[in-house]
Design an enzyme around this catalytic site. Structure first.
Site, PDB file in Angstrom:
ATOM      1  N   SER A  59       3.517  -2.720 -12.012  1.00  0.00           N
ATOM      2  CA  SER A  59       2.325  -2.467 -12.831  1.00  0.00           C
ATOM      3  C   SER A  59       1.470  -3.715 -13.083  1.00  0.00           C
ATOM      4  O   SER A  59       0.890  -3.864 -14.157  1.00  0.00           O
ATOM      5  CB  SER A  59       2.716  -1.810 -14.154  1.00  0.00           C
ATOM      6  OG  SER A  59       3.302  -0.545 -13.905  1.00  0.00           O
ATOM      7  N   GLY A 106       1.413  -2.857  -6.227  1.00  0.00           N
ATOM      8  CA  GLY A 106       1.319  -1.532  -5.621  1.00  0.00           C
ATOM      9  C   GLY A 106      -0.043  -0.924  -5.903  1.00  0.00           C
ATOM     10  O   GLY A 106      -1.045  -1.245  -5.253  1.00  0.00           O
ATOM     11  N   GLY A 107      -0.105  -0.073  -6.909  1.00  0.00           N
ATOM     12  CA  GLY A 107      -1.308   0.706  -7.224  1.00  0.00           C
ATOM     13  C   GLY A 107      -2.594  -0.108  -7.229  1.00  0.00           C
ATOM     14  O   GLY A 107      -3.604   0.308  -6.627  1.00  0.00           O
ATOM     15  N   GLU A 125      11.289  -6.969  -9.070  1.00  0.00           N
ATOM     16  CA  GLU A 125      10.558  -5.776  -9.480  1.00  0.00           C
ATOM     17  C   GLU A 125      11.451  -4.900 -10.358  1.00  0.00           C
ATOM     18  O   GLU A 125      12.249  -4.105  -9.825  1.00  0.00           O
ATOM     19  CB  GLU A 125      10.122  -4.976  -8.245  1.00  0.00           C
ATOM     20  CG  GLU A 125       9.199  -5.742  -7.336  1.00  0.00           C
ATOM     21  CD  GLU A 125       8.340  -4.798  -6.510  1.00  0.00           C
ATOM     22  OE1 GLU A 125       7.123  -4.846  -6.645  1.00  0.00           O
ATOM     23  OE2 GLU A 125       8.902  -3.995  -5.749  1.00  0.00           O
ATOM     24  N   TRP A 169       0.818  -1.222   0.000  1.00  0.00           N
ATOM     25  CA  TRP A 169       0.000   0.000   0.000  1.00  0.00           C
ATOM     26  C   TRP A 169       0.848   1.266   0.000  1.00  0.00           C
ATOM     27  O   TRP A 169       0.321   2.359  -0.129  1.00  0.00           O
ATOM     28  CB  TRP A 169      -0.967   0.000   1.191  1.00  0.00           C
ATOM     29  CG  TRP A 169      -2.003  -1.080   1.143  1.00  0.00           C
ATOM     30  CD1 TRP A 169      -2.203  -1.988   0.133  1.00  0.00           C
ATOM     31  CD2 TRP A 169      -3.011  -1.361   2.126  1.00  0.00           C
ATOM     32  NE1 TRP A 169      -3.266  -2.813   0.429  1.00  0.00           N
ATOM     33  CE2 TRP A 169      -3.777  -2.444   1.648  1.00  0.00           C
ATOM     34  CE3 TRP A 169      -3.326  -0.811   3.363  1.00  0.00           C
ATOM     35  CZ2 TRP A 169      -4.850  -2.989   2.377  1.00  0.00           C
ATOM     36  CZ3 TRP A 169      -4.390  -1.341   4.092  1.00  0.00           C
ATOM     37  CH2 TRP A 169      -5.135  -2.419   3.595  1.00  0.00           C
ATOM     38  N   LYS A 170       2.138   1.118   0.215  1.00  0.00           N
ATOM     39  CA  LYS A 170       3.056   2.271   0.241  1.00  0.00           C
ATOM     40  C   LYS A 170       2.523   3.351   1.203  1.00  0.00           C
ATOM     41  O   LYS A 170       1.910   3.002   2.213  1.00  0.00           O
ATOM     42  CB  LYS A 170       3.281   2.802  -1.178  1.00  0.00           C
ATOM     43  CG  LYS A 170       3.716   1.683  -2.132  1.00  0.00           C
ATOM     44  CD  LYS A 170       4.195   2.162  -3.465  1.00  0.00           C
ATOM     45  CE  LYS A 170       4.605   0.974  -4.317  1.00  0.00           C
ATOM     46  NZ  LYS A 170       5.134   1.351  -5.608  1.00  0.00           N
ATOM     47  N   GLY A 179       4.912   1.440 -11.039  1.00  0.00           N
ATOM     48  CA  GLY A 179       4.090   2.655 -11.065  1.00  0.00           C
ATOM     49  C   GLY A 179       4.094   3.364 -12.411  1.00  0.00           C
ATOM     50  O   GLY A 179       3.630   4.495 -12.523  1.00  0.00           O
TER      51      GLY A 179
END
Ligand code: PGA
Length: 255
Positions: A213, A234-235, A167, A10-11, A173
């Site tokens: 991504s 992530g996102g 990664e 979730w950063k 991102g």
């Protein structure tokens, strides 16, 4: 067979209330017939509440970083034992954003990996090349350095309890995802380093996740590759529907 894992990083996002909301929505989602281990990694301040929400659901919780000393005069740091105390089972170590913005090095990653293992947290060890390194054909050299650095002095028994996330930094991102073949090649290369460092047995026990991504639309093709055991997202992990779509893709790939 090694575990499949879909982990959400979730950063620096989500208040405690928002984090709880996300978990509540996630718990209502269908994870498919053959679900992977699902991990969410909130900001430190939301870990306790998220862990309480996840209790009994099968969703596991991870930290995004840790400090290798257990306690003492280290203002601003959080140790593995405190992460465990708050409900974590996993911890992300050496994410490229930590390497890029917070001075993380192969040596600090190594200290953190050892500390996580001592605290019986499962480290998700990140590695990956930046764009210039890929374009300069240095990807394997970078992966070699990151992996050998992270595992320096780690016993075979401990190494078998780790998770690796490949990664490529140019894919994080950016919406630019590695091709399934690029991911497979990197994962096979990493697994081969584990064979050299340890044994076939250790190498085949360690899940290697792809990150960069990952979206519901591109997850299945990547997750179907033989050395891709899951994803660090992530996102797309910030929306329950998207994250669940990736979890279902894993379920399908693992069937
Ligand atoms: P992304 O991030 O899915 O938003 O590209 C992945 C990560 O940094 O772990």
């Amino acid at each position: 067979m090694r575990q499949r894992i879909i982990a959400g990083n979730w950063k620096l996002n989500k208040t405690i209330t928002e984090a709880i909301e996300l978990v509540v929505l996630l718990k209502r989602e269908n994870f498919g017939m053959n679900p992977p281990v699902v991990v969410v990694c909130p900001v430190f301040t939301a870990i306790t509440e998220v862990s309480e929400q996840c209790a009994g659901s099968g969703i596991k919780v991870g930290g995004q970083n840790l400090y290798w000393e257990e306690k003492g005069a280290f203002t601003g740091e959080v140790s593995g034992s405190l992460l465990k105390d708050a409900g974590c089972e996993y911890v992300i170590i050496g994410h490229s954003e930590r390497r890029q913005f917070f001075g993380e090095t192969d040596d600090s990653v190594n200290l953190k990996v050892k500390s996580a293992l001592t605290q019986t947290l499962l480290p998700i060890i990140c590695c990956g090349e930046v764009l210039e390194e890929r374009e300069g054909n240095l990807t394997n050299q970078i992966l070699d350095r990151h992996i050998r650095g992270a595992f320096k002095g780690v016993s075979a028994e401990d190494a078998a309890r780790t998770v690796i996330a490949y990664e490529p930094v140019w894919a994080i991102g950016t919406g630019k995802v590695a091709t399934p073949e690029q991911a497979q090649d990197a994962h096979a290369f990493i697994r081969n380093i584990l064979v050299e460092l340890y044994s076939d047995e250790v190498a085949s026990a360690v899940p290697i996740l792809y990150g960069g991504s990952v979206k519901p639309e591109n997850a299945l093709e990547i997750l179907k590759k033989p050395d891709v055991d899951g994803a660090l997202v992530g996102g797309a992990s910030l929306k329950a529907g998207d994250f669940a779509g990736i979890i279902r893709a894993s379920s399908e790939a693992g069937a």
